[in-house]
Design a protein around this motif. Structure first.
Motif, PDB file in Angstrom:
ATOM      1  N   ASP A  40       0.915  -1.107   0.061  1.00  0.00           N
ATOM      2  CA  ASP A  40       0.047   0.150  -0.127  1.00  0.00           C
ATOM      3  C   ASP A  40       0.871   1.297   0.021  1.00  0.00           C
ATOM      4  O   ASP A  40       1.351   1.695   1.024  1.00  0.00           O
ATOM      5  CB  ASP A  40      -0.834   0.221   1.126  1.00  0.00           C
ATOM      6  N   VAL A  41       1.149   1.831  -1.155  1.00  0.00           N
ATOM      7  CA  VAL A  41       1.865   3.031  -1.249  1.00  0.00           C
ATOM      8  C   VAL A  41       1.756   4.220  -0.475  1.00  0.00           C
ATOM      9  O   VAL A  41       2.496   4.745   0.054  1.00  0.00           O
ATOM     10  CB  VAL A  41       2.217   3.364  -2.702  1.00  0.00           C
ATOM     11  N   VAL A  42       0.467   4.213  -0.118  1.00  0.00           N
ATOM     12  CA  VAL A  42      -0.332   5.542   0.462  1.00  0.00           C
ATOM     13  C   VAL A  42       0.334   5.447   2.063  1.00  0.00           C
ATOM     14  O   VAL A  42       0.850   6.382   2.633  1.00  0.00           O
ATOM     15  CB  VAL A  42      -1.593   5.576   0.389  1.00  0.00           C
ATOM     16  N   GLN A  43      -0.052   4.109   2.577  1.00  0.00           N
ATOM     17  CA  GLN A  43       0.361   3.765   4.072  1.00  0.00           C
ATOM     18  C   GLN A  43       1.875   4.163   4.291  1.00  0.00           C
ATOM     19  O   GLN A  43       2.216   4.503   5.281  1.00  0.00           O
ATOM     20  CB  GLN A  43      -0.340   2.572   4.400  1.00  0.00           C
ATOM     21  N   GLY A  45       3.911   5.420   2.519  1.00  0.00           N
ATOM     22  CA  GLY A  45       4.484   6.985   2.313  1.00  0.00           C
ATOM     23  C   GLY A  45       4.115   7.728   3.539  1.00  0.00           C
ATOM     24  O   GLY A  45       4.757   8.568   3.832  1.00  0.00           O
ATOM     25  N   ALA A  46       2.800   7.408   4.084  1.00  0.00           N
ATOM     26  CA  ALA A  46       2.309   8.237   5.358  1.00  0.00           C
ATOM     27  C   ALA A  46       3.420   7.797   6.557  1.00  0.00           C
ATOM     28  O   ALA A  46       3.828   8.809   7.146  1.00  0.00           O
ATOM     29  CB  ALA A  46       1.164   7.803   5.788  1.00  0.00           C
ATOM     30  N   ARG A 129      -4.368   6.284 -10.593  1.00  0.00           N
ATOM     31  CA  ARG A 129      -3.471   5.433  -9.734  1.00  0.00           C
ATOM     32  C   ARG A 129      -2.072   5.928 -10.059  1.00  0.00           C
ATOM     33  O   ARG A 129      -1.182   6.186  -9.086  1.00  0.00           O
ATOM     34  CB  ARG A 129      -3.771   3.943 -10.062  1.00  0.00           C
ATOM     35  N   LEU A 132      -1.393   9.178  -8.010  1.00  0.00           N
ATOM     36  CA  LEU A 132      -1.482   8.693  -6.624  1.00  0.00           C
ATOM     37  C   LEU A 132       0.159   8.307  -6.375  1.00  0.00           C
ATOM     38  O   LEU A 132       0.748   8.681  -5.256  1.00  0.00           O
ATOM     39  CB  LEU A 132      -2.366   7.919  -6.410  1.00  0.00           C
ATOM     40  N   VAL A 133       0.649   7.399  -7.082  1.00  0.00           N
ATOM     41  CA  VAL A 133       1.814   6.776  -6.891  1.00  0.00           C
ATOM     42  C   VAL A 133       2.975   7.904  -7.050  1.00  0.00           C
ATOM     43  O   VAL A 133       3.876   8.175  -6.448  1.00  0.00           O
ATOM     44  CB  VAL A 133       2.145   5.667  -8.009  1.00  0.00           C
ATOM     45  N   VAL A 136       3.164  10.357  -4.197  1.00  0.00           N
ATOM     46  CA  VAL A 136       3.751   9.743  -2.772  1.00  0.00           C
ATOM     47  C   VAL A 136       5.295   9.408  -3.304  1.00  0.00           C
ATOM     48  O   VAL A 136       6.133   9.715  -2.207  1.00  0.00           O
ATOM     49  CB  VAL A 136       3.034   8.374  -2.550  1.00  0.00           C
ATOM     50  N   VAL A 140       6.083  13.203  -1.898  1.00  0.00           N
ATOM     51  CA  VAL A 140       6.247  13.207  -0.539  1.00  0.00           C
ATOM     52  C   VAL A 140       7.501  12.659  -0.091  1.00  0.00           C
ATOM     53  O   VAL A 140       8.104  13.213   0.753  1.00  0.00           O
ATOM     54  CB  VAL A 140       4.907  12.219   0.002  1.00  0.00           C
TER      55      VAL A 140
END
Length: 273
Positions: A40-43, A45-46, A129, A132-133, A136, A140
Motif C-alpha cells: 500500500d504505497v499510501v500507507q 508513504g504516510a 493510480r 497517486l503513486v 507519494v 512526498v
C-alpha cells in the motif's frame, strides 16, 4: 534559543540509523496489523513522512540554533537555473545509477523477487493510480527525505563543520538511511550529485528538484512497461556512459553558476553561520 548539542559526525550517523530503524519497525508493525500494507504505497508513504518529519524535529531540537525554521532547513531562494539543472540531473543520473544497480543485483540472489515487490508497489493500472503513486513516490518521499538529510542534517553539520565534511557525512547518511544494502552502491552516485547541488547552491530546492525527477523516472518506467517482472532492466552501456557524461557536464554547470550567483553565495554564507 541557544545551541544545546552540536551535531557531530557520530551523532549524525547515530540519528540516521535510529530514524531508519524506527521506520523499519513501524512498517513491520503496520504490515503485521494489516498485511496488505506491504504494497500500500499510501500507507507506506504516510509512515515514511511521519518518521522523517519527527527525525527533522529531533535534529533541529538537538542543534538548537537561534535561526528561523526555513533557514535551518536550507529552504531559500537560489539561482533559478540551479533548480532546472537539478531536475535535469535527476534524469541524467538515473542511467549510471540504474546501471550500477543492475551490476550489483546480478551478483545477489533474490533479484527477481525484489523486482516483483517493486513492481507491485509502483504499479499504476490507471491514470488516477499513476497520479497517486507519483505524488507519494516522487513528491512526498523526496520532500521528507530532503528535509531530513540535506535540510536539517546538512544544515546542523555545516553549522559546526566544513562544507566538505558536512556534505560527505550527510550524503553517507542518506545512503545508510535506505536500509537496503544492495541499493547502496547506486545510491552513492545519487547522494554525490544531490549533496553537491545542496552545498553549491546554498539551497535545498535544487536537490529536491533532482530527487523528484529521479523518482518520477522510476515510477514512469514501470507505468510505461519499460521495466516489469517480465521485462527486467538490462545493462546498456551506451545510455550508461552517455548519462554519466551528461551528469558530469551538468555538475560542472552547477558549479559554474553557483560560484557566480549572488543568491547561491548568500545561501552558502547562511549555511555556515
Amino acid at each position: 534559543m541557544s545551541k544545546r548539542l552540536p551535531i557531530s559526525y557520530p551523532l549524525a550517523f547515530g540519528w540516521t540509523l535510529g530514524t531508519a530503524s524506527c521506520l523499519f519497525w513501524l512498517i513491520q508493525l503496520s504490515v503485521s496489523l494489516r498485511p496488505s500494507a506491504a504494497t500500500d504505497v499510501v500507507q507506506l508513504g504516510a509512515v515514511e513522512a511521519l518518521v522523517f518529519l519527527l527525525g527533522v524535529l529531533g535534529v533541529l531540537s538537538l542543534d538548537g540554533r537561534d535561526a528561523p525554521l526555513l533557514v535551518s532547513l536550507g529552504i531559500r531562494p537560489t539561482h533559478p537555473a540551479l533548480a532546472i539543472l537539478g531536475g535535469a540531473l535527476g534524469l541524467a543520473s538515473h542511467f549510471p545509477a540504474e546501471s550500477i544497480d543492475i551490476l550489483v543485483k546480478r551478483r545477489l540472489p533474490g533479484a527477481a523477487e525484489d523486482l516483483a515487490v517493486e513492481a507491485t508497489l509502483l504499479s499504476a493500472s490507471s491514470p488516477l493510480r499513476l497520479v497517486l503513486v507519483l505524488f507519494v513516490i516522487a513528491c512526498v518521499g523526496p520532500l521528507v527525505e530532503e528535509l531530513f538529510f540535506r535540510g536539517a542534517l546538512f544544515g546542523a553539520l555545516r553549522h559546526t563543520h566544513g562544507a566538505i565534511g558536512a556534505a560527505t557525512v550527510s550524503g553517507l547518511c542518506f545512503v545508510l538511511g535506505h536500509a537496503i544494502p544492495s541499493k547502496w552502491p547506486a545510491l552513492c552516485v545519487v547522494a554525490l550529485v544531490m549533496t553537491h547541488l545542496r552545498a553549491a547552491s546554498g539551497s535545498l530546492l535544487p536537490s529536491l528538484a533532482m530527487h523528484v525527477a529521479f523518482n518520477a523516472v522510476t515510477v514512469l518506467a514501470f507505468f510505461t512497461g519499460q521495466v516489469s517482472v517480465g521485462h527486467p532492466p538490462t545493462l546498456d552501456v551506451v545510455p550508461a556512459v552517455a548519462g554519466s557524461l551528461v551528469t558530469v557536464g551538468l555538475m560542472l554547470a552547477v558549479q559554474f553558476i553557483a560560484m557566480r550567483a549572488e543568491d547561491a553565495r548568500r545561501g552558502r554564507a547562511e549555511d555556515a553561520e
